[in-house]
Enzyme design. Sequence first.
Site, PDB file in Angstrom:
ATOM      1  N   ARG A 225     -21.871  38.518   2.548  1.00 22.13           N
ATOM      2  CA  ARG A 225     -21.999  39.973   2.549  1.00 22.13           C
ATOM      3  C   ARG A 225     -23.422  40.325   2.123  1.00 22.13           C
ATOM      4  NH1 ARG A 225     -18.155  40.064   5.283  1.00 22.13           N
ATOM      5  NH2 ARG A 225     -16.129  41.047   4.926  1.00 22.13           N
ATOM      6  N   HIS A 273     -24.036  40.696  11.895  1.00 20.19           N
ATOM      7  CA  HIS A 273     -22.692  40.446  11.356  1.00 20.19           C
ATOM      8  C   HIS A 273     -21.806  39.837  12.458  1.00 20.19           C
ATOM      9  CE1 HIS A 273     -19.660  41.674   8.047  1.00 20.19           C
ATOM     10  NE2 HIS A 273     -19.222  40.606   8.697  1.00 20.19           N
TER      11      HIS A 273
HETATM   12  P1  NAP Z   1     -12.270  32.285  -0.004  1.00 21.82           P
HETATM   13  O1  NAP Z   1     -11.439  31.263   0.706  1.00 21.82           O
HETATM   14  O2  NAP Z   1     -11.580  33.284  -0.855  1.00 21.82           O
HETATM   15  O3  NAP Z   1     -13.328  31.462  -0.875  1.00 21.82           O
HETATM   16  C1  NAP Z   1     -14.161  32.085  -1.798  1.00 21.82           C
HETATM   17  C2  NAP Z   1     -14.928  31.012  -2.566  1.00 21.82           C
HETATM   18  O4  NAP Z   1     -15.871  31.687  -3.426  1.00 21.82           O
HETATM   19  C3  NAP Z   1     -14.017  30.178  -3.467  1.00 21.82           C
HETATM   20  O5  NAP Z   1     -14.479  28.843  -3.543  1.00 21.82           O
HETATM   21  C4  NAP Z   1     -14.195  30.870  -4.831  1.00 21.82           C
HETATM   22  O6  NAP Z   1     -13.981  30.033  -5.970  1.00 21.82           O
HETATM   23  C5  NAP Z   1     -15.667  31.249  -4.773  1.00 21.82           C
HETATM   24  N1  NAP Z   1     -15.946  32.319  -5.727  1.00 21.82           N
HETATM   25  C6  NAP Z   1     -15.414  33.559  -5.783  1.00 21.82           C
HETATM   26  N2  NAP Z   1     -15.908  34.238  -6.843  1.00 21.82           N
HETATM   27  C7  NAP Z   1     -16.759  33.386  -7.469  1.00 21.82           C
HETATM   28  C8  NAP Z   1     -17.567  33.487  -8.627  1.00 21.82           C
HETATM   29  N3  NAP Z   1     -17.589  34.595  -9.366  1.00 21.82           N
HETATM   30  N4  NAP Z   1     -18.310  32.418  -8.985  1.00 21.82           N
HETATM   31  C9  NAP Z   1     -18.269  31.275  -8.262  1.00 21.82           C
HETATM   32  N5  NAP Z   1     -17.532  31.112  -7.137  1.00 21.82           N
HETATM   33  C10 NAP Z   1     -16.785  32.160  -6.753  1.00 21.82           C
HETATM   34  O7  NAP Z   1     -13.165  33.099   1.026  1.00 21.82           O
HETATM   35  P2  NAP Z   1     -13.600  32.665   2.509  1.00 21.82           P
HETATM   36  O8  NAP Z   1     -12.470  32.820   3.464  1.00 21.82           O
HETATM   37  O9  NAP Z   1     -14.258  31.335   2.419  1.00 21.82           O
HETATM   38  O10 NAP Z   1     -14.652  33.815   2.860  1.00 21.82           O
HETATM   39  C11 NAP Z   1     -15.801  34.047   2.069  1.00 21.82           C
HETATM   40  C12 NAP Z   1     -16.475  35.341   2.496  1.00 21.82           C
HETATM   41  O11 NAP Z   1     -17.141  35.183   3.750  1.00 21.82           O
HETATM   42  C13 NAP Z   1     -15.527  36.515   2.753  1.00 21.82           C
HETATM   43  O12 NAP Z   1     -15.141  37.128   1.537  1.00 21.82           O
HETATM   44  C14 NAP Z   1     -16.366  37.421   3.626  1.00 21.82           C
HETATM   45  O13 NAP Z   1     -17.053  38.361   2.837  1.00 21.82           O
HETATM   46  C15 NAP Z   1     -17.376  36.483   4.292  1.00 21.82           C
HETATM   47  N6  NAP Z   1     -17.190  36.439   5.756  1.00 21.82           N
HETATM   48  C16 NAP Z   1     -18.238  36.744   6.560  1.00 21.82           C
HETATM   49  C17 NAP Z   1     -18.088  36.702   7.935  1.00 21.82           C
HETATM   50  C18 NAP Z   1     -19.228  36.993   8.869  1.00 21.82           C
HETATM   51  O14 NAP Z   1     -19.028  37.074  10.075  1.00 21.82           O
HETATM   52  N7  NAP Z   1     -20.438  37.105   8.383  1.00 21.82           N
HETATM   53  C19 NAP Z   1     -16.852  36.330   8.496  1.00 21.82           C
HETATM   54  C20 NAP Z   1     -15.805  36.007   7.645  1.00 21.82           C
HETATM   55  C21 NAP Z   1     -15.985  36.070   6.267  1.00 21.82           C
HETATM   56  P3  NAP Z   1     -12.547  29.365  -6.246  1.00 21.82           P
HETATM   57  O15 NAP Z   1     -12.428  28.239  -5.219  1.00 21.82           O
HETATM   58  O16 NAP Z   1     -12.652  28.880  -7.629  1.00 21.82           O
HETATM   59  O17 NAP Z   1     -11.536  30.459  -6.008  1.00 21.82           O
END
Ligand code: NAP
Length: 310
Positions: A225, A273
Amino acid sequence: MAVLLSMKPHLMAAWRDAMLALDPTLDIRMFPDTGAPEAIEAAVCWSSHDMAELRRYPNLKLICSMGAGVDHLLRPPGPPPGIPVARLVDTMLTTQMGEWVLLNVLRFHRQDLDYRAQQQARVWDELDAPVTATRSVGILGLGALGSHAAGMIRAVGFPVCGWSRRAKSLPGVTCFDGDAGLDAMVAQTDILVCLLPLTPATRGVIDARLLARLPTGAFVINGARGGHVVDADLLAAIDAGHIAGAALDVFEPEPLPTDHRYWSHPRVVMTPHAASITIPASAAPQVVENIRRARTGEPLLNLVDFSTGY
Ligand code: NAP
């Protein structure tokens, strides 16, 4: 009982068709043609939908994000109190993001910014050969997207480290957690990739302090983001020559204003995006399954934890 769909008009028909193919009995209402508010039981929506509007539906049981991120749904006023929110975890999303990250890791590793500049200047000059085994890639966020990207980058031969909130163990990935873990990982990262959710704890994580801890000549890749990056700090670090370049897919605000410096910066590569785009036919099965579970009271899939914001 009905399902409310709310997203860009051209996507709504694709979502409706994908959901009806899985369950032809679904009564799908495309916003703003919702019919009686009492009929709406589930809402499938994206950032464009006003969360205050969802308070109109007294029988709402579930909100499904049509993307992996939910920061847009949680910002004030947030979802109606007591209504669970589910996000998408989808192999097509993780595959696309892995490809976009790998594309940019290889772009920077293979000095593509420099070679493109040389091409424009008609300069024939070979640069030092890059060494995969000594170029460390550090990933912020080891969730669905981060852990998959880590596997793809590792398969090419790069050393990979990753940072998460809770301690983690992934094969072939050096894992870090917590504030001290972040500093330790960043100090040994040549290409930093952000795949964190945007929460109060992660907003602005890529700031002057973190950038200064990266080795000189490091690159930054942000597919998460726009709010994770302090833009002025990143531009200053690139202009000072400390950071060698950035690949950015996400911005604040979006679309990025046309007078923003990123658009024309020779060391910044942008996409609108588009790193990972939801494909309704791939994502619909988990949404339809969650609607079924919400009706029967079974545990929901991919629920958002409101206490952590992801
Ligand atoms: P996810 O499965 O919820 O994984 C989030 C990761 O971030 C987990 O490893 C989590 O730790 C870690 N995390 C969260 N808060 C943290 C903190 N304060 N300190 C350290 N680590 C932290 O999410 P995802 O499915 O991988 O997606 C991630 C993000 O990608 C989405 O939220 C979205 O904003 C973005 N995204 C972008 C696009 C695009 O087209 N650009 C598309 C899809 C998604 P834990 O493992 O300990 O929970």
